[in-house]
Design a protein around this motif. Sequence first.
Motif, short mmCIF file in Angstrom:
data_model
loop_
_atom_site.label_atom_id
_atom_site.label_comp_id
_atom_site.label_asym_id
_atom_site.label_seq_id
_atom_site.Cartn_x
_atom_site.Cartn_y
_atom_site.Cartn_z
N GLN A 76 -16.61 22.51 31.37
CA GLN A 76 -16.38 23.82 32.04
C GLN A 76 -16.84 24.84 30.93
O GLN A 76 -17.54 25.86 31.10
N LYS A 77 -16.50 24.57 29.73
CA LYS A 77 -16.66 25.91 28.79
C LYS A 77 -18.21 25.58 27.87
O LYS A 77 -18.29 26.67 27.15
N GLN A 83 -22.24 35.41 26.64
CA GLN A 83 -22.12 34.10 26.31
C GLN A 83 -22.42 34.26 24.68
O GLN A 83 -22.77 34.95 24.18
N PHE A 133 -12.58 20.18 29.65
CA PHE A 133 -12.67 21.59 28.76
C PHE A 133 -14.11 21.47 28.46
O PHE A 133 -14.82 22.71 28.54
N ASP A 170 -11.40 29.38 22.37
CA ASP A 170 -10.79 30.07 23.15
C ASP A 170 -9.01 29.93 23.05
O ASP A 170 -8.47 29.53 23.99
N PRO A 225 -22.57 28.65 30.53
CA PRO A 225 -21.19 28.42 29.91
C PRO A 225 -20.96 29.36 29.04
O PRO A 225 -21.68 30.08 28.44
N PRO A 226 -19.52 29.74 28.90
CA PRO A 226 -19.12 30.64 27.99
C PRO A 226 -19.68 30.57 26.40
O PRO A 226 -20.01 31.34 25.74
N VAL A 286 -13.14 33.25 19.75
CA VAL A 286 -13.85 32.00 20.59
C VAL A 286 -13.87 30.65 19.74
O VAL A 286 -13.27 29.89 20.41
#
Lengths: 223, 223
Positions: free
Chosen positions: A83-84, A188, A80, A65, A155-156, A1
């Motif tokens: 979202q992430k 996460q 980006f 990622d 969020p991831p 990640v």
Amino acid sequence: VVQLTQVSKIYSPGQAEVRALDGVDLSIDAGQFVVLLGPSGCGKSTLLNAIGGLDSPTAGTVVIDGTDISSLTDAQLTRFRRQKIGFIFQFFNLVQTLSAKENIQLAGELVDEPRSLAQVLKDVRLEDRADHVPNQLSGGEQQRVAIARALIKNPPLLLCDEPTGELDIATGRMILSLLRTVTRESSQTVLLVTHNTAIAKMSDRVLFMRDGRIVEDQVNEAP
Amino acid sequence: VVQLTQVSKIYSPGQAEVRALDGVDLSIDAGQFVVLLGPSGCGKSTLLNAIGGLDSPTAGTVVIDGTDISSLTDAQLTRFRRQKIGFIFQFFNLVQTLSAKENIQLAGELVDEPRSLAQVLKDVRLEDRADHVPNQLSGGEQQRVAIARALIKNPPLLLCDEPTGELDIATGRMILSLLRTVTRESSQTVLLVTHNTAIAKMSDRVLFMRDGRIVEDQVNEAP
Ligand SMILES: Nc1ncnc2c1ncn2[C@@H]1O[C@H](COP(=O)(O)OP(=O)(O)OP(=O)(O)O)[C@@H](O)[C@H]1O
Ligand SMILES: Nc1ncnc2c1ncn2[C@@H]1O[C@H](COP(=O)(O)OP(=O)(O)OP(=O)(O)O)[C@@H](O)[C@H]1O
Ligand SMILES: [Mg+2]
Ligand SMILES: [Mg+2]
């Protein structure tokens, strides 16, 4: 990640040079809960800002990622990041003219599948302060708004910069176990800066920084 | 030195009423080092602001050194505060356009007998960051500027609102023993809000607050 290779950040205010980051190599696997400790001024916030794409490093690469974030345009990087990545800043960065509820809602609107607003307000124990604007909240209450704002995005990758600095021991512990539980349920990845050594015991891995470098990397066998 | 009688502070944002302070009686003798603990949102900062004359209470009286501060004009209160009270704010309140050194110097110029600038910079370990403006300092470094700014004034009364919230354990301990030593040498009176229970052991007295009231008041026999 997260994959950092020889990342440096060098400031030169006047003659002196400050090496806030000095050749950092770091990789973090999906779902890991990693804690970052280190003395004041050693480069923790600078590292979080580099990973979150908020500040570009002087040298080295940051890959999240599979994407090298230095190759993104400003517009792509903003999308980006929204979202992430969830961010809990060291000094909150709340919108002063919006209430606690509105600050949190604003973040939830950035993503496709946010958590429920009522649930996150309850999680951080701010239901009865939801309509207060930041200057009608105590220091610790403002910090809890910043925490809820990051959590609602689900969020991831979650980057937390001393999320319990303004909280009393009991409230701090409640928040840290909330972060631990919530992020584990939705697998996460978390990188959390703290001076609260109790949380280090709850994490999967503990990193120690000094003078812009990661000097220790301990895996916790049974967190 | 400090005498509070039935001090209340009531906010009414919308329909709900918030009793940030709810009939506080408190007296602090000259030279005492008093620590104030309590959960997030219980009224600690509100109490410090009332004692420091930064916010006027809804009811009750605040007497400092025999003067009822509500009887002072704005100009008198400003002069009284500059001369008699040092403040370390929870969120620092540094002047963003001035360097660390200039922020500290500005405070020293308010009083007749300030401490030495070089000494306080050394005390908080910021000699090599003296020319940085706040946004070129880490969170903990900014907090240490705020601490040095209060120390340079050598004020008879020092009010500290979580002065080590952004500091790692070791730096926090160094700062707290600095505050303890420096204020004892010049017999200053100190009221310090903290979540760091280790300092409570070093103090003369420990107060516990909850829901706007002081619920416990313990004297330490041998700090
Ligand atoms: N302007 C305001 N309007 C309404 N409520 C307020 C206002 N300012 C503060 N409050 C409320 O008053 C209470 C006391 O706030 P205070 O800042 O004194 O808490 P604190 O003990 O310092 O907490 P912390 O440890 O989180 O800093 C809080 O619950 C806060 O929501
Ligand atoms: N814009 C800047 N110009 C020059 N030096 C800077 C700048 N920003 C930060 N620094 C320096 O970089 C170093 C690292 O700062 P950073 O904010 O990452 O520290 P930190 O580990 O987060 O500390 P803290 O625990 O006090 O928050 C500090 O010594 C700071 O003085
Ligand atoms: Mg920091
Ligand atoms: Mg407070």
